[in-house]
Design an enzyme around this catalytic site. Structure first.
Site, PDB file in Angstrom:
ATOM      1  N   ASP A  10      44.904  44.153  37.475  1.00  0.00           N
ATOM      2  CA  ASP A  10      45.837  43.301  38.276  1.00  0.00           C
ATOM      3  C   ASP A  10      45.426  41.864  37.776  1.00  0.00           C
ATOM      4  O   ASP A  10      44.726  41.344  37.926  1.00  0.00           O
ATOM      5  CB  ASP A  10      45.145  43.006  40.172  1.00  0.00           C
ATOM      6  CG  ASP A  10      45.854  43.980  40.985  1.00  0.00           C
ATOM      7  OD1 ASP A  10      47.213  44.303  40.235  1.00  0.00           O
ATOM      8  OD2 ASP A  10      44.850  44.838  41.055  1.00  0.00           O
ATOM      9  N   ASP A  50      40.352  46.075  33.640  1.00  0.00           N
ATOM     10  CA  ASP A  50      41.253  45.566  34.195  1.00  0.00           C
ATOM     11  C   ASP A  50      42.637  45.532  34.303  1.00  0.00           C
ATOM     12  O   ASP A  50      43.173  45.516  33.764  1.00  0.00           O
ATOM     13  CB  ASP A  50      40.595  44.187  35.166  1.00  0.00           C
ATOM     14  CG  ASP A  50      40.528  43.752  36.638  1.00  0.00           C
ATOM     15  OD1 ASP A  50      40.770  44.257  37.217  1.00  0.00           O
ATOM     16  OD2 ASP A  50      41.963  42.655  36.119  1.00  0.00           O
TER      17      ASP A  50
HETATM   18  C1  BG6 Z   1      42.086  43.661  42.591  1.00  0.00           C
HETATM   19  C2  BG6 Z   1      41.974  42.136  43.306  1.00  0.00           C
HETATM   20  O1  BG6 Z   1      42.538  44.294  41.302  1.00  0.00           O
HETATM   21  O2  BG6 Z   1      41.890  44.885  43.674  1.00  0.00           O
HETATM   22  C3  BG6 Z   1      41.679  41.927  44.068  1.00  0.00           C
HETATM   23  O3  BG6 Z   1      42.342  41.722  41.832  1.00  0.00           O
HETATM   24  C4  BG6 Z   1      42.100  42.597  45.252  1.00  0.00           C
HETATM   25  O4  BG6 Z   1      42.593  40.530  44.200  1.00  0.00           O
HETATM   26  C5  BG6 Z   1      41.489  44.029  44.814  1.00  0.00           C
HETATM   27  O5  BG6 Z   1      41.622  42.545  46.946  1.00  0.00           O
HETATM   28  C6  BG6 Z   1      42.522  45.251  45.936  1.00  0.00           C
HETATM   29  O6  BG6 Z   1      43.534  45.825  45.905  1.00  0.00           O
HETATM   30  P1  BG6 Z   1      43.584  46.682  46.711  1.00  0.00           P
HETATM   31  O7  BG6 Z   1      45.336  46.762  46.341  1.00  0.00           O
HETATM   32  O8  BG6 Z   1      43.256  47.752  46.921  1.00  0.00           O
HETATM   33  O9  BG6 Z   1      44.212  45.945  48.213  1.00  0.00           O
HETATM   34 MG    MG Z   2      41.937  41.560  37.492  1.00  0.00          MG
END
Ligand code: BG6
Ligand code: MG
Length: 221
Positions: free
Chosen positions: A12, A10
């Site tokens: 984030d 993963d």
């Molecule tokens: C995930 C995060 O990696 O990505 C979530 O943990 C986030 O919190 C999701 O909502 C979508 O991210 P983005 O950058 O497309 O808004």
């Molecule tokens: Mg994550």
């Protein structure tokens, strides 16, 4: 019993500490709408797509919003988030990540990103890791958000491995569930360290050696 031949990370909260920036951007949106939003709600948002995260933020609002209004809010949150991302640098790569990537490559283990984020490539570029992964699968490639296994299933297919040959590294409850639903082993780190069904737990990637990571087949049976 197959051994682990690929690791799907993963992004984030596993590779980079951008989970904190997601929180700050949602908080900014919630404040502008007068909706309470705290750390406890943030744990539910981890790993979940942008629009589904918005629904969680809006749970505490007394109002009903049209799809158009929701799209505008999600877009606004992303603008706040992209502003925060401008400060992301290699110093925000989480502990043990660089060492683990190198150790896996030295072993010939393939590595991938399996992220819900549509900003994944921009983040990887900002921290100088864009070219390190064999496959990057992200929010632009999927129709169903974690805990659906789709992002990991696609990453494994693109890598050319069966689910049993893949290990997922996740910091989100929804992500751990997604990895397990894909039929993969899962190392839960960070916010997911207490997950009861993860194959293995570690506070972060500096707490686990490459041997321990690749030995998960003996843990899952
Ligand atoms: C995930 C995060 O990696 O990505 C979530 O943990 C986030 O919190 C999701 O909502 C979508 O991210 P983005 O950058 O497309 O808004
Ligand atoms: Mg994550």
């Amino acid at each position: 019993m197959k051994s682990i031949r690929a690791v799907i990370f993963d992004l984030d909260g596993v590779i980079v500490s951008t989970d904190e920036y997601h929180f700050q951007a949602w908080k900014q949106l919630a404040n502008s709408l007068g909706i309470p939003f705290g750390r406890e709600s943030n744990d539910r948002i981890r790993g979940v797509s942008r629009m589904e995260s918005l629904e969680i933020v809006l749970e505490k609002s007394g109002k009903r919003y049209s799809l158009e209004e929701k799209r505008e809010m999600a877009e606004r949150k992303n603008t706040y988030y992209r502003e925060l991302l401008k400060r992301v640098s290699p110093s925000e790569i989480l502990p043990g990540v660089i060492e683990m990537i190198k150790a896996l490559k030295d072993r010939g283990v393939k590595i991938a990103i399996g992220s819900s984020s549509k900003n994944a490539r921009a983040i990887l570029r900002a921290v100088g890791l864009e070219d390190e992964f064999d496959v990057i699968t992200d929010g632009n490639h999927v129709t169903r958000s974690k805990p659906d296994p789709e992002v990991f299933t696609i990453a494994a297919m693109r890598l050319g491995f069966s689910p049993e040959e893949c290990l997922v590294v996740e910091d989100a409850e929804a992500g751990v569930e997604a990895g397990l639903a894909a039929g993969m082993s899962v190392l839960a780190v960070g916010a997911a360290t207490g997950h009861p069904r993860a194959t293995r737990l570690a506070e972060n990637l500096s707490c686990v050696t490459v041997d321990e990571l690749l030995l998960v087949e003996s843990v899952c049976g």
